[in-house]
Design an enzyme around this catalytic site. Structure first.
Site, PDB file in Angstrom:
ATOM      1  CB  CYS A 218      -0.765  -8.229   3.553  1.00 27.96           C
ATOM      2  SG  CYS A 218      -1.678  -7.854   2.063  1.00 27.96           S
TER       3      CYS A 218
ATOM      4  CD  GLU B 153      -2.872  -1.115   2.312  1.00 29.10           C
ATOM      5  OE1 GLU B 153      -3.149  -0.048   2.863  1.00 29.10           O
ATOM      6  OE2 GLU B 153      -3.324  -2.205   2.664  1.00 29.10           O
TER       7      GLU B 153
HETATM    8  C1  UDX Z   1       2.813  -6.084   2.518  1.00 32.38           C
HETATM    9  C2  UDX Z   1       3.830  -6.721   1.553  1.00 32.38           C
HETATM   10  O1  UDX Z   1       5.014  -5.914   1.511  1.00 32.38           O
HETATM   11  C3  UDX Z   1       3.224  -6.896   0.163  1.00 32.38           C
HETATM   12  O2  UDX Z   1       4.140  -7.557  -0.670  1.00 32.38           O
HETATM   13  C4  UDX Z   1       1.944  -7.726   0.310  1.00 32.38           C
HETATM   14  O3  UDX Z   1       1.322  -7.935  -0.919  1.00 32.38           O
HETATM   15  C5  UDX Z   1       0.983  -7.051   1.288  1.00 32.38           C
HETATM   16  O4  UDX Z   1       1.637  -6.867   2.547  1.00 32.38           O
HETATM   17  P1  UDX Z   1       1.876  -3.642   3.023  1.00 32.38           P
HETATM   18  O5  UDX Z   1       0.979  -4.287   4.029  1.00 32.38           O
HETATM   19  O6  UDX Z   1       1.292  -2.617   2.105  1.00 32.38           O
HETATM   20  O7  UDX Z   1       2.533  -4.768   2.068  1.00 32.38           O
HETATM   21  O8  UDX Z   1       3.047  -2.917   3.819  1.00 32.38           O
HETATM   22  P2  UDX Z   1       4.624  -3.038   4.016  1.00 32.38           P
HETATM   23  O9  UDX Z   1       5.259  -1.834   3.461  1.00 32.38           O
HETATM   24  O10 UDX Z   1       5.137  -4.332   3.585  1.00 32.38           O
HETATM   25  O11 UDX Z   1       4.698  -2.925   5.624  1.00 32.38           O
HETATM   26  C6  UDX Z   1       3.945  -3.805   6.466  1.00 32.38           C
HETATM   27  C7  UDX Z   1       4.143  -3.453   7.913  1.00 32.38           C
HETATM   28  O12 UDX Z   1       5.439  -3.828   8.343  1.00 32.38           O
HETATM   29  C8  UDX Z   1       4.024  -1.966   8.250  1.00 32.38           C
HETATM   30  O13 UDX Z   1       3.280  -1.829   9.446  1.00 32.38           O
HETATM   31  C9  UDX Z   1       5.455  -1.509   8.446  1.00 32.38           C
HETATM   32  O14 UDX Z   1       5.568  -0.427   9.324  1.00 32.38           O
HETATM   33  C10 UDX Z   1       6.078  -2.764   9.025  1.00 32.38           C
HETATM   34  N1  UDX Z   1       7.527  -2.852   8.794  1.00 32.38           N
HETATM   35  C11 UDX Z   1       8.010  -2.997   7.517  1.00 32.38           C
HETATM   36  C12 UDX Z   1       8.403  -2.866   9.876  1.00 32.38           C
HETATM   37  O15 UDX Z   1       7.986  -2.759  11.032  1.00 32.38           O
HETATM   38  N2  UDX Z   1       9.738  -2.995   9.627  1.00 32.38           N
HETATM   39  C13 UDX Z   1      10.249  -3.127   8.385  1.00 32.38           C
HETATM   40  O16 UDX Z   1      11.481  -3.265   8.254  1.00 32.38           O
HETATM   41  C14 UDX Z   1       9.361  -3.117   7.284  1.00 32.38           C
END
Ligand code: UDX
Length: 440
Positions: A266, A158
């Site tokens: 997700c 997203e």
């Molecule tokens: C994720 C996947 O990246 C994507 O491939 C899938 O299709 C859907 O789920 P999204 O939920 O949009 O996408 O967000 P993403 O940017 O992946 O972050 C997910 C969560 O993890 C966020 O709350 C973010 O803050 C957290 N996060 C991410 C961390 O805490 N640390 C990190 O290093 C990366």
């Protein structure tokens, strides 16, 4: 080839729009008539960078349209994408009612061969069931049609969905009919030209790739979050640990940032779903289960960290900066801010909150806490006359605030940076009682 996408939620809307951008004639369908009316005017119901422009461009070119006449377009479409919701049920398993009801509708109506593509994240074996339902409905009408069900999972993030669709790391196509799989592959011709890797495999493997990928990323985040809890106690620096670990090519640097825990639609949903799928096969996925509980613990640890440093929270007020589960989205599903705000209010604290996009949805999700929360018009108002600041989501405007002016507005000088946005040399560490995550 006429492409039809059923479901104009996040996944369906982005998928349909991008396929029209790739030059295909696409109709996106939904039962919500108001939504369809707005979409045909180019008004989109979600905040997603760059999407509205592409929707408007392709509406104008006549390659994209939106309709609630599902039967008409099921009959007209050669390729039908299923992008309806698969929300978690009570036990965490994916609720497949919408998918199966659309499959039934397809089976009851089609009179020619179709390729059906599941885009929604569905448990392994759902493709088989969709094929069976369509087949049975056709047989009831005395028809034997060639219907191929393909799995083509999305991996979009997203806030970066358009970019992820136009420039993905890979495209997965899973099916049992090679000809149908090649047709789907060719829908993505601009990606083939860019040499983006395609993985063609069987349907069950493709369904599993999606869950395994999301679960792995969730494990990676929970792993570094657990390391950060220990690092904080023993005086090590998690950012440097992550950087050094990421330099090992076998580990890779992304998704190693510690913080307030992962949220969104997700990771929380898919990790719980794959654990439930495993249970139904008498298997225990203990690593993924641990990642889920570590994530719940991480959110609570943030509240404990505030209590430990501030003392009793009764009648203390805090500015919460950022409500959405991550920046550049209005999505509040499983956002860590929800647990953190509830934890503070349950201990007697008060909240002044600001988020560029998350306020509307927060008001609904935190309804029972509303008398203790003041929603503010901007970050200045939110940080005025409070005891401390808690940065929960790393929107760039919060990083760019004038910290000297901020210091004048905050009564007691607590700053909890739950996303580690400020570097080690930042002045903020000198003028505030500053608490990052995973560092002393
Ligand atoms: C994720 C996947 O990246 C994507 O491939 C899938 O299709 C859907 O789920 P999204 O939920 O949009 O996408 O967000 P993403 O940017 O992946 O972050 C997910 C969560 O993890 C966020 O709350 C973010 O803050 C957290 N996060 C991410 C961390 O805490 N640390 C990190 O290093 C990366």
């Amino acid at each position: 080839m006429k492409v039809v996408v059923i479901g104009t939620g996040y996944v369906g809307l982005v998928q349909g729009t991008i396929l029209s951008e790739f030059g295909h004639n696409v109709t996106c369908l939904d039962i919500d008539s108001d939504k369809i009316e707005n979409l045909n005017k180019g008004i989109i119901p979600i905040y997603e960078k760059g999407l509205e422009e592409i929707v408007r461009k392709n509406l104008k070119l006549g390659r994209l349209n939106f309709s609630n006449d599902i039967i008409k377009y099921i009959l007209e479409g050669d390729i039908i994408f299923l992008a309806v919701g698969t929300p978690p049920s009570e036990d965490g398993s994916a609720d497949l009612k919408a998918i199966y009801s659309v499959a039934k509708q397809i089976g009851e109506n089609i009179v020619s061969s179709k390729i059906i593509v599941t885009k929604s994240t569905v448990p392994v074996g759902t493709g088989d069931e969709v094929e069976k339902i369509i087949d049975e409905e056709c047989k009831k009408r005395g028809l034997s049609l060639e219907v191929s069900v393909i799995s083509n999972p999305e991996f979009l993030r997203e806030g970066r969905a358009v970019e992820d669709c136009i420039n993905p790391d890979r495209v997965i196509i899973g099916g049992e009919n090679l000809r149908a799989m090649e047709i789907i592959k060719n829908l993505y011709a601009p990606l083939i030209e860019k040499d983006i890797p395609f993985v063609l495999t069987n349907r069950r493997t493709s369904e599993m790739i999606k869950y395994a990928s999301n679960a792995f990323l969730a494990v990676k985040i929970s792993f570094i979050n657990e390391i950060s809890l220990l690092a904080e106690k023993i005086g090590a620096n998690t950012q440097q640990i992550s950087k050094a670990m990421g330099l090992d090519k076998r580990i890779a640097p992304s998704f190693l940032e510690c913080g307030a825990g992962y949220g969104g639609s997700c990771f929380p949903k898919d990790t719980k779903a794959i654990v439930e799928i495993a249970k139904s096969y008498d298997e225990e996925l203990s690593i993924i289960s641990s990642a889920i509980s570590a994530n719940e613990k991480q959110k609570q640890r943030m509240v404990e960290k505030i209590v430990k440093n501030v003392g009793k929270l009764k009648d203390k007020s805090f500015a919460v900066l950022g409500l959405s589960f991550k920046p550049e989205t209005d999505d509040m599903r499983e956002a860590p801010s929800l647990d953190i705000i509830k934890g503070i209010i349950d201990r007697g604290g008060k909240i002044k909150a600001f988020c560029p996009e998350g306020i509307r949805e927060s008001k609904i999700r935190l309804k029972e806490y509303s008398e203790h929360i003041t929603y503010c018009n901007d970050e200045i108002e939110a940080t005025s006359d409070v005891d401390g600041v808690i940065l929960v989501t790393e929107w760039s405007i919060f990083k760019n605030m004038d910290i000297f002016e901020l210091r004048k507005r905050v009564k007691d000088n607590f700053y909890f940076d739950l996303r580690n946005v400020f570097t080690e040399n930042s002045e903020i560490r000198k003028i505030f009682k500053y608490f990052p995550v995973g560092q002393k």
